[in-house]
Scaffold this motif. Structure first.
Motif, PDB file in Angstrom:
ATOM      1  N   CYS A 255       0.815  -1.221   0.000  1.00  0.00           N
ATOM      2  CA  CYS A 255       0.000   0.000   0.000  1.00  0.00           C
ATOM      3  C   CYS A 255       0.844   1.263   0.000  1.00  0.00           C
ATOM      4  O   CYS A 255       0.540   2.218  -0.716  1.00  0.00           O
ATOM      5  N   LEU A 256       1.893   1.279   0.837  1.00  0.00           N
ATOM      6  CA  LEU A 256       2.673   2.499   1.014  1.00  0.00           C
ATOM      7  C   LEU A 256       3.317   2.976  -0.282  1.00  0.00           C
ATOM      8  O   LEU A 256       3.117   4.135  -0.674  1.00  0.00           O
ATOM      9  N   PRO A 257       4.082   2.156  -0.996  1.00  0.00           N
ATOM     10  CA  PRO A 257       4.652   2.647  -2.261  1.00  0.00           C
ATOM     11  C   PRO A 257       3.591   2.990  -3.287  1.00  0.00           C
ATOM     12  O   PRO A 257       3.747   3.942  -4.051  1.00  0.00           O
ATOM     13  N   GLY A 258       2.490   2.215  -3.313  1.00  0.00           N
ATOM     14  CA  GLY A 258       1.407   2.519  -4.244  1.00  0.00           C
ATOM     15  C   GLY A 258       0.753   3.857  -3.939  1.00  0.00           C
ATOM     16  O   GLY A 258       0.474   4.646  -4.846  1.00  0.00           O
ATOM     17  N   ALA A 259       0.525   4.124  -2.647  1.00  0.00           N
ATOM     18  CA  ALA A 259      -0.098   5.385  -2.239  1.00  0.00           C
ATOM     19  C   ALA A 259       0.811   6.574  -2.528  1.00  0.00           C
ATOM     20  O   ALA A 259       0.352   7.621  -3.004  1.00  0.00           O
ATOM     21  N   ILE A 260       2.105   6.422  -2.242  1.00  0.00           N
ATOM     22  CA  ILE A 260       3.055   7.513  -2.495  1.00  0.00           C
ATOM     23  C   ILE A 260       3.160   7.798  -3.993  1.00  0.00           C
ATOM     24  O   ILE A 260       3.186   8.961  -4.418  1.00  0.00           O
ATOM     25  N   ALA A 261       3.213   6.736  -4.798  1.00  0.00           N
ATOM     26  CA  ALA A 261       3.278   6.919  -6.254  1.00  0.00           C
ATOM     27  C   ALA A 261       2.033   7.623  -6.766  1.00  0.00           C
ATOM     28  O   ALA A 261       2.106   8.526  -7.615  1.00  0.00           O
ATOM     29  N   LEU A 262       0.874   7.234  -6.244  1.00  0.00           N
ATOM     30  CA  LEU A 262      -0.383   7.869  -6.647  1.00  0.00           C
ATOM     31  C   LEU A 262      -0.401   9.335  -6.248  1.00  0.00           C
ATOM     32  O   LEU A 262      -0.848  10.206  -7.019  1.00  0.00           O
ATOM     33  N   ALA A 263       0.102   9.641  -5.049  1.00  0.00           N
ATOM     34  CA  ALA A 263       0.141  11.025  -4.568  1.00  0.00           C
ATOM     35  C   ALA A 263       1.078  11.883  -5.414  1.00  0.00           C
ATOM     36  O   ALA A 263       0.758  13.031  -5.748  1.00  0.00           O
ATOM     37  N   ILE A 264       2.241  11.322  -5.771  1.00  0.00           N
ATOM     38  CA  ILE A 264       3.193  12.071  -6.608  1.00  0.00           C
ATOM     39  C   ILE A 264       2.576  12.390  -7.967  1.00  0.00           C
ATOM     40  O   ILE A 264       2.699  13.508  -8.483  1.00  0.00           O
ATOM     41  N   LEU A 265       1.890  11.407  -8.550  1.00  0.00           N
ATOM     42  CA  LEU A 265       1.230  11.632  -9.835  1.00  0.00           C
ATOM     43  C   LEU A 265       0.160  12.716  -9.731  1.00  0.00           C
ATOM     44  O   LEU A 265      -0.066  13.478 -10.677  1.00  0.00           O
ATOM     45  N   ALA A 266      -0.491  12.789  -8.571  1.00  0.00           N
ATOM     46  CA  ALA A 266      -1.566  13.759  -8.395  1.00  0.00           C
ATOM     47  C   ALA A 266      -1.051  15.186  -8.245  1.00  0.00           C
ATOM     48  O   ALA A 266      -1.678  16.134  -8.715  1.00  0.00           O
ATOM     49  N   VAL A 267       0.105  15.359  -7.579  1.00  0.00           N
ATOM     50  CA  VAL A 267       0.600  16.710  -7.296  1.00  0.00           C
ATOM     51  C   VAL A 267       1.643  17.185  -8.305  1.00  0.00           C
ATOM     52  O   VAL A 267       1.938  18.384  -8.362  1.00  0.00           O
ATOM     53  N   LEU A 268       2.214  16.285  -9.096  1.00  0.00           N
ATOM     54  CA  LEU A 268       3.223  16.676 -10.078  1.00  0.00           C
ATOM     55  C   LEU A 268       2.721  17.752 -11.043  1.00  0.00           C
ATOM     56  O   LEU A 268       3.443  18.732 -11.309  1.00  0.00           O
ATOM     57  N   PRO A 269       1.490  17.634 -11.577  1.00  0.00           N
ATOM     58  CA  PRO A 269       1.002  18.665 -12.503  1.00  0.00           C
ATOM     59  C   PRO A 269       0.900  20.050 -11.883  1.00  0.00           C
ATOM     60  O   PRO A 269       0.931  21.047 -12.606  1.00  0.00           O
ATOM     61  N   VAL A 270       0.754  20.125 -10.554  1.00  0.00           N
ATOM     62  CA  VAL A 270       0.673  21.429  -9.889  1.00  0.00           C
ATOM     63  C   VAL A 270       1.965  22.212 -10.133  1.00  0.00           C
ATOM     64  O   VAL A 270       1.937  23.399 -10.495  1.00  0.00           O
ATOM     65  N   PHE A 271       3.100  21.544  -9.970  1.00  0.00           N
ATOM     66  CA  PHE A 271       4.385  22.211 -10.181  1.00  0.00           C
ATOM     67  C   PHE A 271       4.612  22.505 -11.662  1.00  0.00           C
ATOM     68  O   PHE A 271       5.141  23.559 -12.021  1.00  0.00           O
ATOM     69  N   LEU A 272       4.205  21.580 -12.530  1.00  0.00           N
ATOM     70  CA  LEU A 272       4.372  21.796 -13.968  1.00  0.00           C
ATOM     71  C   LEU A 272       3.541  22.986 -14.445  1.00  0.00           C
ATOM     72  O   LEU A 272       3.994  23.764 -15.289  1.00  0.00           O
ATOM     73  N   THR A 273       2.336  23.124 -13.906  1.00  0.00           N
ATOM     74  CA  THR A 273       1.482  24.252 -14.276  1.00  0.00           C
ATOM     75  C   THR A 273       2.102  25.575 -13.820  1.00  0.00           C
ATOM     76  O   THR A 273       2.052  26.580 -14.523  1.00  0.00           O
ATOM     77  N   LYS A 274       2.694  25.560 -12.622  1.00  0.00           N
ATOM     78  CA  LYS A 274       3.342  26.761 -12.095  1.00  0.00           C
ATOM     79  C   LYS A 274       4.511  27.192 -12.985  1.00  0.00           C
ATOM     80  O   LYS A 274       4.695  28.380 -13.266  1.00  0.00           O
ATOM     81  N   ILE A 275       5.271  26.210 -13.443  1.00  0.00           N
ATOM     82  CA  ILE A 275       6.463  26.513 -14.235  1.00  0.00           C
ATOM     83  C   ILE A 275       6.107  26.996 -15.635  1.00  0.00           C
ATOM     84  O   ILE A 275       6.696  27.954 -16.160  1.00  0.00           O
ATOM     85  N   SER A 276       5.109  26.357 -16.245  1.00  0.00           N
ATOM     86  CA  SER A 276       4.846  26.586 -17.668  1.00  0.00           C
ATOM     87  C   SER A 276       3.712  27.557 -17.964  1.00  0.00           C
ATOM     88  O   SER A 276       3.558  28.012 -19.094  1.00  0.00           O
ATOM     89  N   ASN A 277       2.831  27.813 -16.975  1.00  0.00           N
ATOM     90  CA  ASN A 277       1.672  28.680 -17.185  1.00  0.00           C
ATOM     91  C   ASN A 277       0.628  28.032 -18.107  1.00  0.00           C
ATOM     92  O   ASN A 277      -0.213  28.705 -18.678  1.00  0.00           O
ATOM     93  N   LEU A 278       0.689  26.711 -18.241  1.00  0.00           N
ATOM     94  CA  LEU A 278      -0.284  25.980 -19.046  1.00  0.00           C
ATOM     95  C   LEU A 278      -1.193  25.173 -18.133  1.00  0.00           C
ATOM     96  O   LEU A 278      -0.740  24.622 -17.128  1.00  0.00           O
ATOM     97  N   PRO A 279      -2.505  25.083 -18.462  1.00  0.00           N
ATOM     98  CA  PRO A 279      -3.398  24.242 -17.660  1.00  0.00           C
ATOM     99  C   PRO A 279      -3.093  22.777 -17.905  1.00  0.00           C
ATOM    100  O   PRO A 279      -3.191  22.298 -19.024  1.00  0.00           O
ATOM    101  N   PHE A 280      -2.706  22.076 -16.861  1.00  0.00           N
ATOM    102  CA  PHE A 280      -2.322  20.674 -17.020  1.00  0.00           C
ATOM    103  C   PHE A 280      -3.366  19.747 -16.405  1.00  0.00           C
ATOM    104  O   PHE A 280      -3.050  18.698 -15.869  1.00  0.00           O
ATOM    105  N   ASN A 281      -4.640  20.144 -16.480  1.00  0.00           N
ATOM    106  CA  ASN A 281      -5.705  19.357 -15.884  1.00  0.00           C
ATOM    107  C   ASN A 281      -5.812  17.977 -16.521  1.00  0.00           C
ATOM    108  O   ASN A 281      -6.172  17.008 -15.873  1.00  0.00           O
ATOM    109  N   TYR A 282      -5.531  17.912 -17.831  1.00  0.00           N
ATOM    110  CA  TYR A 282      -5.712  16.639 -18.522  1.00  0.00           C
ATOM    111  C   TYR A 282      -4.539  15.697 -18.310  1.00  0.00           C
ATOM    112  O   TYR A 282      -4.463  14.642 -18.923  1.00  0.00           O
TER     113      TYR A 282
END
Length: 426
Positions: A365-392
């Motif tokens: 569970c732990l590695p699966g949950a952490i991997a899922l969390a990283i995938l969920a928050v990664l676009p937040v940083f990418l959107t900040k850097i690029s100014n593009l909506p990364f919702n998809y």
């Protein structure tokens, strides 16, 4: 996946279920174009534009644009999801509810009824906040009856979505609630993609980021598939038994323990909780309060981005363990193995087996949950850097891929059950 849907379509009973599911989703999308009565549509668009879509962007994304258009489905299915979280937590805390959950089908029906009642109450509270809080200036209702119609329209919309979700689960294919969220998110994909290209064409963002986003989106799809399909197989041996002149048992099998047994539900639950500050902001017209919420509880401000990421990761990890514990009860599994003469090689029956299963589930569970969390928050940083909506490519993509995989798995299971039924009837 495509072959699974194609093969299922050839079976009349499954084709009927698939058509029923599509019909229910079509009703949902048609209702998404019905605006709430006694509301000024132009004023709604202006109010949402003036807010910058910052505080309420997550609400609008997960509702498929129903919030920004303020349709009868503005509250979407999220009051029901919030209600489910509350009831499931109370089931652990309140002994009477815990006993009810163990009463089989009768108990589940009673708990489902309580969940629906609480969902309507939550929808009523949110409807008041939506109508007379954030969109208060767009209300053209003057009498109490007209104002009641505004609120009840949203509550009725949520009630209809709850009914549609339950009908899909019972008579269609897959989990109805997940499919409704899936339909809302997918409906936003074209607009998000067009918006991204428009931003690049206007020179507001670097085209390299757009290409990078597409690559990352594909990588997310692949990684989510690996997470959902990855499993550890625990060997199980059944003891031989002599009944009369025949010998039973003695065969070997395994227990498949998935890396991400909870599927996309932790993401859905976490998204609902993270959206609570934005919901609270709906009840106030105070601009300073809204700005404070935007700064500290959304990704617009630097502190807000940090808090958002931390809370999202913690909630996803928590709900992964929580939902896995509900789905895979190691104590009950151990008892069932012992009663049927089964055992894990090298592990004693009873509590040692339960402890071993629990340790195995926790390690997965732990590695699966952490991997899922990283995938969920990664676009937040990418959107900040690029100014593009990364919702998809973020949380929405994880939900979409997860729902498609779960629906495909349900179809495969139903085709397998039909195959065995046909074999036994012969």
């Amino acid at each position: 996946m495509i072959s699974t849907f194609r093969n299922a379509w050839k079976i009349p009973s499954l084709r009927k279920k698939m058509l029923f599911t599509l019909a229910m989703l079509l009703i949902y999308r048609l209702g998404s174009h019905i605006t709430v009565p006694f509301m000024n549509s132009l004023a709604i668009s202006q109010l949402y534009s003036d807010s910058g879509g910052t505080v309420f962007s997550l609400l609008d994304l997960m509702s498929g644009g129903n919030f920004s258009k303020f349709t009868i489905f503005a509250a979407n299915i999220y009051p029901y999801i919030t209600s489910s979280i509350i009831i499931q937590l109370l089931t652990i805390a309140i002994p009477s509810l815990e006993a009810l959950s163990k009463e089989g089908e009768t108990g589940r029906k009673k708990i489902a009824k309580y969940t629906r009642y609480l969902a309507i109450v939550i929808a009523f509270i949110q409807a008041i906040g939506y109508s007379f809080g954030f969109f208060g200036e767009a209300v053209v209702a003057t009498t109490i009856l007209e104002k009641s119609v505004v609120v009840l329209s949203i509550v009725a919309g949520t009630a209809v979505l709850i009914w549609i979700g339950e009908q899909i689960t019972e008579h269609g294919i897959g989990n109805g609630i997940s499919l409704l969220i899936f339909a809302g998110i997918v409906s936003r994909f074209p607009a998000d993609i067009v918006k991204s290209f428009a931003i690049v064409n206007a020179g507001m963002a670097n085209p390299i980021f757009l290409i990078l986003f597409l690559i990352i989106a594909i990588a997310i799809v692949v990684f989510v598939v690996l997470l959902n399909e990855g499993e550890r197989r625990i060997p199980v041996q059944y003891a031989k038994r002599v009944v009369g002149r025949k010998m039973y048992g003695g065969q070997s099998t395994h227990i498949p323990v998935k890396v991400l047994m909870s599927g996309v539900m932790p993401i859905i639950f976490a998204s609902s909780i993270v959206a609570i500050p934005a919901t609270i902001a709906l009840f106030t017209k105070n601009e300073s309060t809204v700005r404070t919420i935007e700064k500290y509880f959304t990704v617009e401000g630097v502190p807000g981005t940090i808090y958002y990421v931390v809370f999202t990761v913690l909630l996803i990890v928590f709900f992964t363990y929580f939902y896995t514990a509900i789905q895979f009860n190691t104590v009950e599994y151990s008892k069932n193995l012992q009663q049927n003469g089964g055992f894990i090689p090298g592990i004693r029956a009873g509590k040692p087996t339960s402890d071993y299963l629990q340790r195995t589930v926790n390690r997965l569970c732990l590695p699966g949950a952490i991997a899922l969390a990283i995938l969920a928050v990664l676009p937040v940083f990418l959107t900040k850097i690029s100014n593009l909506p990364f919702n998809y490519g973020g949380t929405s993509m994880i939900i979409v891929v997860g729902v498609v995989l779960e629906t495909t798995r349900v179809l495969e299971q139903q085709m397998l059950m039909r195959h065995y039924k046909g074999f036994l009837n012969k």
